[in-house]
Design a protein around this motif. Structure first.
Motif, short mmCIF file in Angstrom:
data_model
loop_
_atom_site.label_atom_id
_atom_site.label_comp_id
_atom_site.label_asym_id
_atom_site.label_seq_id
_atom_site.Cartn_x
_atom_site.Cartn_y
_atom_site.Cartn_z
N THR A 28 0.83 -1.20 0.00
CA THR A 28 0.00 0.00 0.00
C THR A 28 0.86 1.25 0.00
N SER A 32 1.14 3.73 -3.25
CA SER A 32 0.65 5.09 -2.98
C SER A 32 1.76 6.12 -3.18
N ARG A 98 -12.41 5.86 -0.44
CA ARG A 98 -11.12 6.52 -0.66
C ARG A 98 -10.46 6.06 -1.96
N LYS A 99 -10.51 4.76 -2.23
CA LYS A 99 -9.75 4.20 -3.33
C LYS A 99 -10.17 4.76 -4.69
N PHE A 102 -8.91 8.17 -5.15
CA PHE A 102 -7.45 8.11 -5.17
C PHE A 102 -6.95 7.84 -6.59
N PHE A 154 -5.62 7.78 3.05
CA PHE A 154 -5.60 6.39 2.59
C PHE A 154 -4.54 5.59 3.34
N HIS A 158 -4.72 2.75 6.76
CA HIS A 158 -4.19 1.39 6.58
C HIS A 158 -3.10 1.06 7.60
N GLU A 226 -9.52 -0.88 -0.57
CA GLU A 226 -10.17 0.16 0.22
C GLU A 226 -9.68 0.09 1.66
N THR A 227 -9.69 1.25 2.35
CA THR A 227 -9.17 1.28 3.72
C THR A 227 -10.09 0.53 4.68
#
Length: 440
Positions: A28, A32, A98-99, A102, A154, A158, A226-227
């Motif tokens: 992640t 990111s 969020r994803k 993002f 994000f 996580h 997704e978180t």
């Protein structure tokens, strides 16, 4: 209502756990940070070629200072567009996930960057050239407005609690790595091509490549998940039905002020020390472009390292100690750098690298900002306060410093040092800040 201690990570930013970072966390973080690197590269590469762009997209008979001011105005337009894009993207980030947002933000950055690299100049299409350039910068600004807050939220949601600051610092280092990438590209172009070749066509290369790699990053982000916190909100149907921005303005005004003031520090440090200074070195001290960009590249490396270090230090000593040491050090090293210009090649690189490391304390903004808002409106709260402040301070700072330095060549040093003092003062914000939500 519970309260939050600014100095300590009382808010649980992710699922309550003292576990170490695992393989999924590293994936992640890696994806990111890579996306953030490419997206931020796309946004800032403009400033490294501002002098060339100004000569190509505005009439040749304009005075040099006027052309520079107009070019910086178009650069500022990207910042002014950040709040609208950030609020819209964050709104849907709090509503549908969020994803998804993002991934959308990096797509909206990649396409305009590619277009800038293909735009005809003023000589070819007249006034349409700067207008199209302005339109692309507005789209870039809207995208970056959603990217940075979205990335911070994000990754924070996580990350395990014990590595919260380290994770955010590492992500921020990836984002600042985009500045390094732009700086390295600038050094390479100025070393390989003549100024005439850069003016004629080579300036387009960093934009075209940035656009292409940005589209690759869109694909890579599909492998993210997704978180856990947003999944939990959906599972218990706790997603706020009210417009998130209304909740923020009614219940979290003090948190917005804290994030906005810290954003003022961050934007000044990045815009002046990292983005504005290469052109400043060339114009004021007549340092060769390749040398100015080489020193800037080294400073950006130490900035990237600093982001990780100050995030890690906040886990170990608390956020207050990290803010005092980081931004206090930035104030001192800023004067060390600017007051020794032009100096020798070695002193230029050494002092620039030193101040760059302390500028890395900017990673403390998201460390505080993410936990300032409850999960239901976290994306919107951070995005609204961060982008509104950046639109004002980030957009106006280059023009303010450009005008100020006409009467005081040390204007950049005074401004950055003052912001360092503000950063230190923010470290002494009252331990219990009324209205701050401590829950996730």
């Amino acid at each position: 209502m519970t309260t939050l201690d600014l100095a300590q990570p009382a808010t649980t930013p992710a699922v309550a756990s003292n576990r170490p970072l695992n393989r999924e966390d590293y994936k992640t973080l890696g994806l990111s940070a890579l996306g953030g690197t490419l997206e931020f590269y796309d946004f800032v590469v403009f400033v490294f070629f501002a002098n060339v762009i100004g000569s190509l997209f505005f009439p040749a008979d304009l005075p040099d200072w006027m052309r520079q001011l107009q070019t910086l105005g178009i650069f500022a337009a990207g910042y002014l567009a950040r709040p609208l894009g950030g609020i819209i993207i964050a709104h849907y980030g709090d509503k549908i996930g969020r994803k998804k947002m993002f991934s959308l933000s990096i797509f909206l950055m990649a396409v305009p960057t590619l277009v800038i690299g293909l735009l005809p100049t003023y000589e070819a299409i007249g006034i349409a050239a700067p207008l199209l350039l302005l339109a692309m910068r507005v789209l870039q600004g809207a995208a970056i407005g959603g990217e940075m807050p979205g990335a911070w939220v994000f990754v924070a949601e996580h990350s395990p609690v014990k590595n919260y600051g380290l994770a955010i610092g590492t992500l921020t280092s990836g984002i600042t790595g985009g500045i390094f990438l732009g700086s390295i590209f600038g050094v390479w172009l100025n070393s390989v091509y003549s100024q005439a070749e850069i003016h004629d066509w080579a300036w387009r290369l960093p934009f075209i490549l940035g656009g292409v790699f940005g589209l690759v990053s869109v694909y890579l982000r599909k492998f993210l998940h997704e978180t856990p916190i947003f999944q939990e909100l959906q599972a218990r149907k706790a997603v706020d039905r009210e417009l998130p921005i209304k909740t923020i303005l009614r219940e979290h005004r003090q948190a917005c002020v804290v994030v906005a003031l810290m954003t003022w520090v961050l934007s000044t440090a990045i815009v002046v020390v990292i983005l504005f200074t290469p052109a400043y070195l060339q114009k004021v001290f007549h340092i060769a472009p390749a040398m100015a960009l080489k020193a800037n590249a080294v400073a950006t490396v130490t900035l990237t390292i600093g982001c990780v270090f100050w995030g890690w230090l906040s886990d170990k000593l608390g956020t207050r100690a990290a803010m005092v040491l980081g931004w206090g050090g930035m104030t001192a090293t800023t004067y060390l750098f600017y007051m020794n210009l032009p100096g020798t090649e070695a002193s230029l690189i050494c002092t620039y690298a030193t101040v760059g490391f302390f500028v890395g304390a900017i990673s403390l903004l998201p460390v505080v900002g993410v936990r300032a808002f409850p999960a239901e409106v976290r994306f919107t709260g951070l995005s609204f306060s961060y982008n509104m402040a950046y639109a004002v301070f980030g957009g106006l700072t280059p023009m303010l410093v450009s005008v100020w330095q006409q009467v005081d060549v040390m204007a950049p040093a005074h401004y950055v040092a003052a912001m360092g003092v503000l950063g230190v003062a923010m470290g002494f914000w009252p331990l219990a800040c009324k209205g701050w939500q401590a829950r996730s």
